[in-house]
Scaffold this motif. Structure first.
Motif, short mmCIF file in Angstrom:
data_model
loop_
_atom_site.label_atom_id
_atom_site.label_comp_id
_atom_site.label_asym_id
_atom_site.label_seq_id
_atom_site.Cartn_x
_atom_site.Cartn_y
_atom_site.Cartn_z
N GLN A 100 0.96 -1.30 -0.10
CA GLN A 100 0.04 0.05 -0.11
C GLN A 100 0.87 1.37 -0.11
N ARG A 101 2.08 1.19 0.71
CA ARG A 101 2.70 2.28 0.48
C ARG A 101 3.28 2.41 -0.86
N ALA A 102 3.79 1.45 -1.44
CA ALA A 102 4.23 1.55 -3.16
C ALA A 102 2.86 2.01 -3.84
N LEU A 103 1.76 1.41 -3.42
CA LEU A 103 0.61 2.33 -4.34
C LEU A 103 0.41 3.74 -4.32
N LEU A 104 0.55 4.18 -3.13
CA LEU A 104 0.48 5.58 -2.89
C LEU A 104 1.58 6.29 -3.61
N GLU A 105 2.97 6.01 -3.61
CA GLU A 105 3.88 6.60 -4.37
C GLU A 105 3.57 6.47 -5.75
N CYS A 106 3.04 5.11 -6.32
CA CYS A 106 2.82 5.21 -7.71
C CYS A 106 1.71 6.03 -8.21
N ALA A 107 0.62 6.46 -7.23
CA ALA A 107 -0.48 7.03 -7.63
C ALA A 107 0.01 8.54 -7.60
N TRP A 108 0.72 9.01 -6.68
CA TRP A 108 1.24 10.31 -6.68
C TRP A 108 1.70 10.63 -8.07
N GLN A 109 2.78 9.56 -8.55
CA GLN A 109 3.43 9.89 -9.93
C GLN A 109 2.52 9.86 -10.91
N LEU A 110 1.50 8.93 -10.75
CA LEU A 110 0.55 8.77 -12.00
C LEU A 110 -0.36 10.22 -12.29
N LEU A 111 -0.63 10.75 -11.09
CA LEU A 111 -1.58 12.22 -11.11
C LEU A 111 -0.74 12.97 -11.70
N GLU A 112 0.63 13.10 -11.01
CA GLU A 112 1.53 14.21 -11.75
C GLU A 112 1.70 13.89 -13.09
N GLN A 113 1.82 12.93 -13.66
CA GLN A 113 2.11 12.34 -15.10
C GLN A 113 0.78 12.94 -15.66
N VAL A 209 -8.39 5.60 -11.26
CA VAL A 209 -6.92 5.01 -11.09
C VAL A 209 -7.25 3.48 -11.23
N ALA A 210 -6.53 2.64 -11.60
CA ALA A 210 -6.71 1.36 -11.71
C ALA A 210 -5.38 0.73 -11.72
N GLY A 211 -5.50 -0.56 -10.83
CA GLY A 211 -4.10 -1.56 -10.99
C GLY A 211 -3.78 -2.08 -9.82
N GLY A 212 -2.75 -2.49 -9.52
CA GLY A 212 -2.32 -3.28 -8.27
C GLY A 212 -1.07 -3.40 -8.11
N ALA A 213 -0.78 -3.86 -6.82
CA ALA A 213 0.72 -4.20 -6.30
C ALA A 213 0.87 -5.55 -5.50
N THR A 214 2.05 -5.88 -5.84
CA THR A 214 2.43 -7.26 -4.92
C THR A 214 3.96 -7.08 -4.81
N LEU A 215 4.40 -7.01 -3.41
CA LEU A 215 5.60 -7.21 -2.92
C LEU A 215 6.04 -8.20 -2.24
N LEU A 216 6.89 -9.17 -2.66
CA LEU A 216 7.32 -10.38 -2.05
C LEU A 216 8.53 -10.10 -1.14
N VAL A 217 8.07 -9.95 0.20
CA VAL A 217 9.32 -9.53 1.11
C VAL A 217 9.46 -10.53 2.20
N PRO A 218 10.89 -11.13 2.54
CA PRO A 218 12.01 -10.17 1.97
C PRO A 218 12.23 -10.47 0.47
N GLY A 252 5.91 -6.30 -7.92
CA GLY A 252 5.58 -5.27 -9.13
C GLY A 252 4.44 -4.45 -8.63
N VAL A 253 4.66 -3.05 -8.96
CA VAL A 253 3.60 -2.28 -8.90
C VAL A 253 3.07 -1.29 -10.29
N GLY A 254 1.92 -1.41 -10.68
CA GLY A 254 1.50 -0.68 -11.90
C GLY A 254 0.09 -0.09 -11.52
N LEU A 255 0.00 1.28 -12.27
CA LEU A 255 -1.43 1.96 -12.25
C LEU A 255 -1.57 2.51 -13.73
#
Length: 729
Positions: A100-113, A209-218, A252-255
């Motif tokens: 969800q952190r990564a989605l926030l950052e990508c969404a910010w970039q998406l709206l700016e683009q 805004v549409a998309g999704g995120a998966t982070l495999l941690v570690p 991966g994260v994509g929006l």
């Protein structure tokens, strides 16, 4: 046009425009880097050494296991979440799902683009996103039993639950349309795109805004290969190849940001591609097991998407397949495609590929990864290679169908139809999605800017981030030298939020902008200050005043023209011929402008038009003040009287003043008390502008005499360019 396309014409849905994309995939932190990787045919899977894995805490026995595959798709910088930007404390960020952190950052970039500032956007923006299993919760948070007894436990639940992936974006970014978390396993992000399209078609929102995120941690870890399972035995994904043995787990994260095509065109957005139609279904029980795919289910969703789009199968040039490279999945997917394309009699004309050969299986983000890849291919008119394909899977008969695996970068040729593609994503559990894409319509480029200089405003929450932003923009301008600087300046000015650490660049060309962007300077701002418009009186006129604005600013030109047209019957002349005289007629214009009857309406016009220009830029006054003639401009803009009434009043006032006895005015660097000693029957105190700045009015003879007297005494003074003794009895 085919029969299918003709039948669909009357009921055709408006295409959905893809106006922005933001992503973080293995080997690529944005869509530009992603496209370069796809063009080059790069594989972004990372292979780890034993030393790396042991240092990361992987059990030594697991590292030595013969079936342990030391590979994974990794994205960079997931630990660098900018909590301050989104108003989170470090503790809140620590307890939040990294997906969800990564989605926030990508969404910010998406709206700016997209140059969509939610605080200014007049439409409704929806959010449809999903995230994968929160492994961070299992490995990092729940393992810390002390959290269960602390006040942070509830915050941990709020930060970890999938339900809040969409609403968190809506809250933090001020997006007020529908906000829905979507979860259908591997097909999540493409189902989210389909749902967003439905919302736009139903007019539930104006952007989505549409998309999704998966982070495999570690991230620094491999996986245990099991024969017959989904993962690959050697860390390579080989879709449709004879050696295909499975896929590779990846983060991966994509929006994407979507709008109805008519709105995107009206907003003058960059349109990368359009969605013609989409469909979602489920296999039901028509398969051998819960996790298995279904030929009929996949064929049905592809056929439905084609029908919704109103296009014939033969018009599709490329299919971005689900393509997991599993022994079961690949043959079933091709069988389903051939079934859906049964009416397409042409052999091996439709290219086939899978982004999983580049970046592995990004799970929840897999569908949007394939979508972004295909949109970029349409935009650049090239089909990138699908990797690791040398010999077809013996269980697949490509020769009898319309498909072939594209294993090299090739141009995307134009045919009788627009360039079109299909994108598939199939989830474990049987929820299938398919989207039909078409190349963007031809759009006329923006016109040449009339401004000789462009203003580029940048802002951030810290000097370090601001400089990084400046450097990134400088790099963008260097790599896109043909992009109009005016377009860049406009998009940044209207499409980004104003943050407290700011920098403004004023440049006439790319090179100048790049140089200034790389300079490390900034200004810390407080709240926006109250603005006061101050309007001067007569004595400030000048031939050619405002001429550059008149030539370069349409709003200023429009307001000047409007005023001059209204004044034409009142003055009996076109004021523009005096304000902006043609070459060789300056002296005559200067003589006309020296007349009060002309000068005062001219000043009103310029001041009024300039104020309207500033207000069109959202520079609006909290208060206004005027001196002499300027009071009429202030009153007009404040709504005391209409423009027509103001021009009638100003022109008639000026005509009457012109008929009065001539006189002069003298600006004097002296106090009011000193000036009083020089006054008499022919001199009057016209204005007290400051403690030691006054204006005296009187007859021309008396003013000339006073000027000589003051000069002899060493007192500064200057005659004003007026024809009458204004502000005197």
């Amino acid at each position: 046009m085919t029969m299918i396309e003709q039948a669909a014409t009357d009921a055709e849905l408006e295409p959905i425009a893809i106006v922005a994309m933001a992503c973080r995939f293995p080997g690529a932190n944005d869509s530009d880097a992603f496209w370069r990787m796809l063009q080059n045919g790069d594989e972004a899977i990372r292979f780890f050494s034993d030393e790396e894995l042991l240092a990361a805490g992987v059990d030594s026995e697991r590292v030595k296991h013969p079936d342990y595959v030391k590979a994974k798709g990794v994205i960079d910088g997931i630990e660098d979440f900018d909590a301050y930007l989104f108003g989170y404390t470090p503790k809140e960020a620590e307890l939040m799902d990294p997906q969800q952190r990564a989605l926030l950052e990508c969404a910010w970039q998406l709206l700016e683009q997209a140059a969509l500032n939610p605080d200014r956007y007049e439409g409704s923006c929806a959010v449809y996103v999903g995230v994968g299993m929160n492994i961070y919760l299992l490995n990092n948070l729940l393992a810390n039993f002390r959290l269960r007894e602390s006040s942070d436990f509830y915050q941990m639940l709020i930060g970890s639950d999938k339900d809040f992936a969409a609403t968190r974006l809506s809250y933090k970014l001020n997006l007020k349309g529908p906000s829905i978390a979507v979860n259908t396993a591997c097909s999540t992000s493409l189902v989210a795109v389909h749902t967003a399209c439905q919302s736009l078609w139903d007019f539930q929102c104006d952007a989505a805004v549409a998309g999704g995120a998966t982070l495999l941690v570690p991230q620094l870890s491999g996986y245990l290969y099991q024969q017959g399972g989904i993962p690959s035995p050697d860390g390579h994904c080989r879709p449709f190849d004879a050696k295909a043995g499975g896929t590779v787990p990846s983060s991966g994260v994509g929006l994407v940001l979507l709008k109805r095509l008519s709105d995107a065109l009206n907003d003058k957005d960059t349109i990368y591609a359009v969605i013609k139609g989409s469909a979602v279904n489920n296999d039901g029980s028509d398969k051998i097991g819960f996790t298995a795919p279904s030929v009929n289910g996949q064929a049905a969703v592809i056929a439905e998407a084609l029908a919704v789009a109103g296009v014939a199968p033969g018009s599709i040039d490329y299919i971005e397949a689900h393509g997991t490279a599993t022994p079961l999945g690949d043959p079933i997917e091709i069988a389903a495609l051939k079934l859906a394309y049964a009416d397409d009699g042409e052999k091996q004309h439709c290219a086939l590929g899978s982004v999983k050969s580049n970046i592995g299986h990004t799970d929840t983000a897999a569908g949007v990864a394939g979508l972004i890849k295909t949109v970029l291919a349409l935009y650049h008119r090239q089909i990138p290679p699908s990797l690791h394909y040398f010999e077809p899977n013996p269980a697949i008969d490509f020769a009898t169908g319309p498909f072939y695996v594209n294993s090299r970068l090739q141009p995307w040729p134009k045919t009788t139809s627009p360039r079109r593609a299909g994108v598939s994503s199939f989830g474990i559990g049987g929820t299938n999605a398919h989207v039909i894409l078409e190349e963007a319509p031809a759009i006329s480029p923006s016109g040449v800017s009339l401004r000789s200089l462009q203003l580029i405003p940048l802002s951030a929450k810290s000097p370090e981030v601001l400089q990084a932003l400046s450097s990134k923009l400088a790099m963008h301008l260097r790599d896109n030298s043909t992009q109009a600087l005016a377009d860049v300046a406009y998009s940044i000015a209207v499409g980004r939020r104003e943050l407290p650490v700011r920098k403004i660049v004023v440049a006439g060309n790319h090179d100048e902008a790049i140089r200034l962007l790389n300079d490390a300077y900034y200004q810390q701002t407080a709240d926006a200050p109250a603005i006061v418009f101050m309007f001067p009186g007569q004595g400030t006129r000048l031939i050619g005043m405002g001429v550059e604005l008149y030539r370069s600013e349409p709003v200023f030109e429009e307001q000047v023209d409007r005023c001059c047209d209204l004044l034409l019957p009142l003055l009996g002349m076109d004021l523009r011929r005096v304000l902006f005289p043609i070459t060789g007629h300056e002296a005559a214009a200067e003589a006309e402008l020296a007349k009060t009857q002309v000068a005062q309406p001219a000043l009103f016009v310029i001041e009024y038009a300039l104020a309207q220009l500033l207000m069109s830029w959202n520079i609006k006054p909290s208060a206004m003040i005027g001196h002499s003639l300027g009071e009429y401009v202030a009153a007009c803009i404040a709504g005391v009287f209409s423009l027509q009434d103001a021009l009638l009043l100003v022109s008639e006032r000026a005509r009457l003043m012109q008929q009065a006895e001539s006189g002069a005015m003298l600006a004097v660097m002296a106090s009011e008390a000193s000036c009083q000693a020089w006054l008499g029957d022919s001199l009057a105190l016209a204005a007290v502008n400051a403690e030691d700045q006054c204006v005296i009015s009187g007859s021309l003879v008396a003013i000339n005499a006073l000027q000589k007297r003051l000069n002899a005494s060493g007192i500064g003074c200057k005659p004003l360019a007026v024809s009458h003794a204004f502000h005197s009895p």
